[in-house]
Design a protein around this motif. Sequence first.
Motif, PDB file in Angstrom:
ATOM      1  N   TYR A  94       1.642   4.360 -11.365  1.00  0.00           N
ATOM      2  CA  TYR A  94       0.905   4.476 -10.104  1.00  0.00           C
ATOM      3  C   TYR A  94      -0.512   4.968 -10.383  1.00  0.00           C
ATOM      4  O   TYR A  94      -1.495   4.440  -9.844  1.00  0.00           O
ATOM      5  CB  TYR A  94       1.622   5.424  -9.138  1.00  0.00           C
ATOM      6  N   THR A 102      -3.804   2.594  -9.878  1.00  0.00           N
ATOM      7  CA  THR A 102      -4.804   3.102  -8.944  1.00  0.00           C
ATOM      8  C   THR A 102      -6.157   3.258  -9.634  1.00  0.00           C
ATOM      9  O   THR A 102      -7.210   2.937  -9.069  1.00  0.00           O
ATOM     10  CB  THR A 102      -4.361   4.455  -8.354  1.00  0.00           C
ATOM     11  N   LEU A 153       4.618   4.061   2.579  1.00  0.00           N
ATOM     12  CA  LEU A 153       5.739   4.880   2.143  1.00  0.00           C
ATOM     13  C   LEU A 153       5.835   6.164   2.961  1.00  0.00           C
ATOM     14  O   LEU A 153       4.814   6.698   3.413  1.00  0.00           O
ATOM     15  CB  LEU A 153       5.577   5.245   0.663  1.00  0.00           C
ATOM     16  N   GLU A 183       5.411   9.450  -5.996  1.00  0.00           N
ATOM     17  CA  GLU A 183       4.505   8.582  -6.746  1.00  0.00           C
ATOM     18  C   GLU A 183       3.587   9.377  -7.675  1.00  0.00           C
ATOM     19  O   GLU A 183       3.096   8.836  -8.672  1.00  0.00           O
ATOM     20  CB  GLU A 183       3.649   7.737  -5.799  1.00  0.00           C
ATOM     21  N   ARG A 191       5.597   9.217  -1.189  1.00  0.00           N
ATOM     22  CA  ARG A 191       4.210   9.340  -1.657  1.00  0.00           C
ATOM     23  C   ARG A 191       4.081  10.504  -2.630  1.00  0.00           C
ATOM     24  O   ARG A 191       3.336  10.433  -3.607  1.00  0.00           O
ATOM     25  CB  ARG A 191       3.268   9.523  -0.466  1.00  0.00           C
ATOM     26  N   THR A 192       4.828  11.567  -2.369  1.00  0.00           N
ATOM     27  CA  THR A 192       4.831  12.700  -3.296  1.00  0.00           C
ATOM     28  C   THR A 192       5.463  12.305  -4.619  1.00  0.00           C
ATOM     29  O   THR A 192       4.977  12.675  -5.698  1.00  0.00           O
ATOM     30  CB  THR A 192       5.601  13.889  -2.684  1.00  0.00           C
ATOM     31  N   ALA A 248       6.425  10.245   3.488  1.00  0.00           N
ATOM     32  CA  ALA A 248       5.737  11.331   2.799  1.00  0.00           C
ATOM     33  C   ALA A 248       6.411  11.719   1.485  1.00  0.00           C
ATOM     34  O   ALA A 248       5.737  11.939   0.469  1.00  0.00           O
ATOM     35  CB  ALA A 248       5.638  12.548   3.721  1.00  0.00           C
ATOM     36  N   SER A 299       0.837  -1.199   0.000  1.00  0.00           N
ATOM     37  CA  SER A 299       0.000   0.000   0.000  1.00  0.00           C
ATOM     38  C   SER A 299       0.873   1.250   0.000  1.00  0.00           C
ATOM     39  O   SER A 299       1.940   1.272   0.628  1.00  0.00           O
ATOM     40  CB  SER A 299      -0.909   0.010   1.233  1.00  0.00           C
ATOM     41  N   ILE A 300       0.412   2.261  -0.673  1.00  0.00           N
ATOM     42  CA  ILE A 300       1.168   3.512  -0.710  1.00  0.00           C
ATOM     43  C   ILE A 300       1.273   4.132   0.679  1.00  0.00           C
ATOM     44  O   ILE A 300       2.172   4.927   0.955  1.00  0.00           O
ATOM     45  CB  ILE A 300       0.524   4.512  -1.701  1.00  0.00           C
ATOM     46  N   ASP A 301       0.367   3.755   1.582  1.00  0.00           N
ATOM     47  CA  ASP A 301       0.398   4.290   2.947  1.00  0.00           C
ATOM     48  C   ASP A 301       1.643   3.865   3.709  1.00  0.00           C
ATOM     49  O   ASP A 301       1.995   4.490   4.724  1.00  0.00           O
ATOM     50  CB  ASP A 301      -0.848   3.829   3.722  1.00  0.00           C
TER      51      ASP A 301
END
Length: 269
Positions: free
Chosen positions: A219, A223, A205, A213, A210-211, A207, A201-203
């Motif tokens: 991605y 998604t 990663l 991505e 995530r930016t 911060a 999950s991207i969660d």
Amino acid sequence: ARMRYNTLTMEKSAVQTSLARDWFTITSLVSRDFKIKYRRSLLGVLWSVLNPLLMMVVLTLVFSNFLRFNIEHYPIYLILGNTLFAFMAESTQSAMGSIGENASLIKKIRIHKLIFPFEKVLFQLVNFAISLIAVAMVFIYFRIVPTFNILFLPLLLVYVTVFSAGLGMALSALSVFFQDVCHLWTVVITAWTYATPLFYSIDLLPAWMRTAELYNPMYHYVTYFRDIALYGNTPTLTTNLVCAGFALVTFAVGLLIFKKTEHKFVLYV
């Protein structure tokens, strides 16, 4: 005025004939690749269904039990991401060698060279369509019924196909002059696989990742696929614009590279 009309009519007829000839060539090459791929395969086309299922089972066992990724409907989450990413990866890898593979045709007859990378992408699109049978089987097993948002799938496939064609054109042109591109792209695809939230999950990663991505086209495409197929979310206008933007920009750059170099292909293949 009549002469001008006749000239325009002849030009239109010539364009239509050229397009019909190109389409016939593309379909013939797709048919050829299809026969070659499954000619000596015991399972034949069935392998395109079994392969994503087996990959899903193995990765589910690894990441659900050993690494304990707690994602709802994880097998579906996994197979959706893997099949779409595999479409892009296999399209670009096969398109990359398409010019050298068809060197005999390029040297013997006058033909639009763009046909060759396009054909490889379309062939992989056919394989992806077959792999959707595996995706449907997983949905049936878990008794999940997609919402009407699954109707956005053809639009998503347009985005990914155009994006893959753009990469394929650039890679097919560059690999004619630089053989190392083939080896380098294998490394890029491997890194890209782990950089895209396919099995996590991207969660998870930090911060800054995530930016990052947000600049990863796959991605957004993965998604998008999960949203319309698994979560029943309707893609927003912004989401579609971002996906279309990545596809069109990549296609334009790939086409530019291809057109700038295609006149030299015959000297290097």
